[in-house]
Design an enzyme around this catalytic site. Structure first.
Site, short mmCIF file in Angstrom:
data_model
loop_
_atom_site.label_atom_id
_atom_site.label_comp_id
_atom_site.label_asym_id
_atom_site.label_seq_id
_atom_site.Cartn_x
_atom_site.Cartn_y
_atom_site.Cartn_z
N GLU A 210 -52.28 -13.21 -25.62
CA GLU A 210 -53.53 -12.79 -25.60
C GLU A 210 -54.12 -12.67 -26.35
O GLU A 210 -53.15 -12.18 -28.05
CB GLU A 210 -53.02 -10.84 -24.73
CG GLU A 210 -53.36 -10.93 -22.89
CD GLU A 210 -53.25 -9.09 -23.16
OE1 GLU A 210 -53.97 -8.95 -21.96
OE2 GLU A 210 -52.44 -8.84 -23.70
N ASP B 191 -38.58 -9.72 -38.08
CA ASP B 191 -39.49 -10.68 -39.32
C ASP B 191 -40.57 -9.22 -39.79
O ASP B 191 -41.31 -9.26 -39.21
CB ASP B 191 -40.23 -10.78 -39.08
CG ASP B 191 -41.33 -12.06 -39.90
OD1 ASP B 191 -41.00 -11.28 -40.59
OD2 ASP B 191 -41.47 -12.71 -40.05
N ASN C 42 -47.16 -8.58 -38.76
CA ASN C 42 -47.31 -8.91 -38.03
C ASN C 42 -46.83 -7.30 -37.14
O ASN C 42 -46.73 -7.08 -36.35
CB ASN C 42 -45.32 -9.34 -37.82
CG ASN C 42 -45.11 -10.51 -37.64
OD1 ASN C 42 -46.01 -11.14 -38.38
ND2 ASN C 42 -44.60 -11.21 -38.50
#
Length: 544
Positions: A325, A367, A372
């Site tokens: 998505e 990460d 992110n």
């Protein structure tokens, strides 16, 4: 370990450093408690105090301050269309050309400075000319080569871009900062070839549309905006060809070139850390594994009111293609203009999530790149992205690790030393100088959890203090640290860095003490760990 942590405590953007997509939607009317748990794990922390809870007035102001329209995704102005060298020979040729070009650049720079009037650039300049190897011309050669080959070499460059400039040379840090911001994208024909190889010649039947130009280009792949036939907007990540097969050679070639400059500290990439890095890169090249990790996190955080994980589009999921998505928001490094209360709340949630990942889920997205974590002011939510480096942690490791943190929070140096030996971080035969430096590093990083009341992340000098200890830690270490710590400490350092960048004030001690007691309560009897994930050589399990 502390070498990696000390260097990471500095600003970073991440591999998808652009705004992505649309708002995630409001949570609906009525009061909300913004906690990552939505239950008993940390419920009491949402009541009052800095970094804890927000009232309705705070949330109202945040929503009123939101942008009228979420910015459209777009590439960096420096990104350009460029073919990815897919074979090892072509990639080696690029690194060979870089080495030759750097050598010629050094000779030209030295000749220029030996001429009358030649001198090192003043303090007010860019600083690149202070080293013949890292001149402006050579900097451009490094940037262009890494942006051309991409893959593991660019990933290492992006990792080095977040090092403190007291940790690696400022000139090299400046180069890698440019690398982080300007990854190139592959041409249309190369992108279509990957899609056909992965999804079949009829791949277009799976989507209503797919934009040919990506909105983000990273080290391992590029991301395109698409539309499913049911109207769902998606982000489709397409891996560059030849990347997975060139991980080891790319890393070795890049480090060989950089060692010519003596700009990296000795011992920065020891054999064990290189092995861990290469394993993580191999994981990140397996998009099926990443899909499974994303699905796992989506289930773990299904009832969370603050964090959301986009759904995987399984018909667009293969080893080198991943559809999810389309998410919305801005990276954390663009949240500095928010109010102190909002910044405290965001950072409190990030730290709480880190503790939950390690000590509740025992499954972590490692990460720490700011891109992110996308914050959407319209819903006061953060969307989590990029699960390729996710990994599990065994109970034997977390049992010992939480005791090391507890000892640091209690200010017990002797206990830190003993628990570090239990963790197999130390052998017990280290020199006193090394043991003292190790304990001091743990105590420095444990300060937020040892401080009564809100800890001011914006006022510390953690990176510099850890940096001062690194020479001793490199010179006297007898054994490599546990394999789990390489990724874990990169993530924890990234979380601390985000809190420092946003100048957050958070009551970390109460947060950790609650986590500690709940952890051991959950271990009696043993709590179920996160489900096993496919690793290299394992068969694929459909993420649905």
């Amino acid at each position: 370990m502390w070498l990696k942590v000390g260097g990471l405590l500095r600003g970073t953007g991440g591999q998808l450093g652009q705004t992505v997509g649309w708002p995630c939607g409001a949570l609906g009317p009525g009061p909300h408690r913004w906690g990552p748990c939505g239950g008993s794990w940390a419920q009491k922390f949402y009541q009052d105090g800095p970094g804890r809870g927000l009232g309705e007035e705070d949330i109202r102001r945040a929503r009123e301050a939101r942008p009228r329209k979420t910015p459209r995704p777009q590439l960096s102005d420096r990104s350009r269309e460029r073919k990815v060298p897919a074979s090892r020979i072509s990639r080696l040729a690029n690194f060979g050309g870089l080495a030759v070009g750097l050598g010629l650049g050094v000779l030209a720079e030295m000749a220029k400075k030996s001429m009358p009037g030649g001198r090192l650039q003043s303090e007010g300049g860019s600083g690149l000319d202070s080293s013949p190897f890292l001149s402006e011309a050579n900097a451009e050669r490094i940037v262009q080569t890494l942006c051309t080959v991409r893959g593991a070499a660019l990933k290492v460059g992006q990792m080095l871009s977040i090092q403190d400039n007291s940790f690696i040379s400022p000139q090299l840090q400046h180069i890698f900062e440019r690398v982080r911001q300007s990854a190139d994208f592959m041409p249309r024909w190369q992108m279509l070839r990957v899609l056909e190889e992965e999804l079949g010649r009829d791949w277009q039947a799976k989507v209503a549309s797919l934009e040919e130009v990506p909105f983000a280009a990273a080290s391992i792949g590029q991301v395109h905006q698409g539309l499913l036939r049911d109207g769902t907007e998606v982000a489709v990540k397409i891996q560059y060809p030849g990347i997975a097969q060139s991980i080891q050679s790319d890393v070795q070639n890049l480090l060989a070139v950089l060692k010519m400059s003596a700009a990296l500290p000795a011992g920065l990439f020891a054999e064990q850390s290189l092995q861990a890095l290469q394993q993580e890169l191999a994981w990140e090249c397996d998009y099926r594994r990443e899909a499974a990790c994303a699905q796992n996190f989506r289930q773990l955080l299904a009832n969370d009111p603050f964090f959301r994980v986009p759904a995987v589009v399984k018909e667009l999921c293969t080893t080198r293609v991943l559809g999810m998505e389309l998410a919305g928001g801005v990276p954390l490094d663009q949240c500095q203009g928010l109010s102190q209360d909002l910044r405290n709340q965001i950072c409190f949630q990030l730290l709480t999530l880190c503790l939950r990942e390690l000590f509740e889920f025992r499954f972590m997205q490692t990460d720490p790149n700011w891109a992110n974590f996308l914050y959407d002011a319209s819903s006061h939510q953060v969307t989590l992205l990029d699960f390729g480096a996710s990994r599990e942690f065994g109970t034997e490791f977390t049992d010992h690790y939480i005791e090391v943190v507890k000892a640091a929070a209690d200010g017990d140096r002797d206990c830190v030393l003993q628990k570090s030996r239990d963790l197999k971080f130390l052998t017990g035969f280290e020199t006193k100088a090394f043991s003292d430096a190790h304990v001091e590093a743990v105590m420095i990083l444990g300060e937020p959890f040892a401080t009564q009341g809100p800890y001011d992340f914006g006022s510390g000098e953690t990176a510099r203090r850890i940096q001062d200890l690194i020479p001793v830690l490199l010179r006297h270490r007898l054994c490599p640290p546990p394999e789990e710590t390489y990724a874990l400490h990169r993530k924890l350092a990234g979380a601390f860095l985000a809190c420092a960048h946003l100048r957050a004030h958070i009551a970390c001690r109460d947060l950790f003490q609650d986590t500690y007691h709940r952890y051991w309560a959950s271990r009696q009897p043993d709590a179920a760990t996160a489900g096993s994930l496919p690793t290299k050589g394992d068969s694929w399990v459909d993420p649905s």
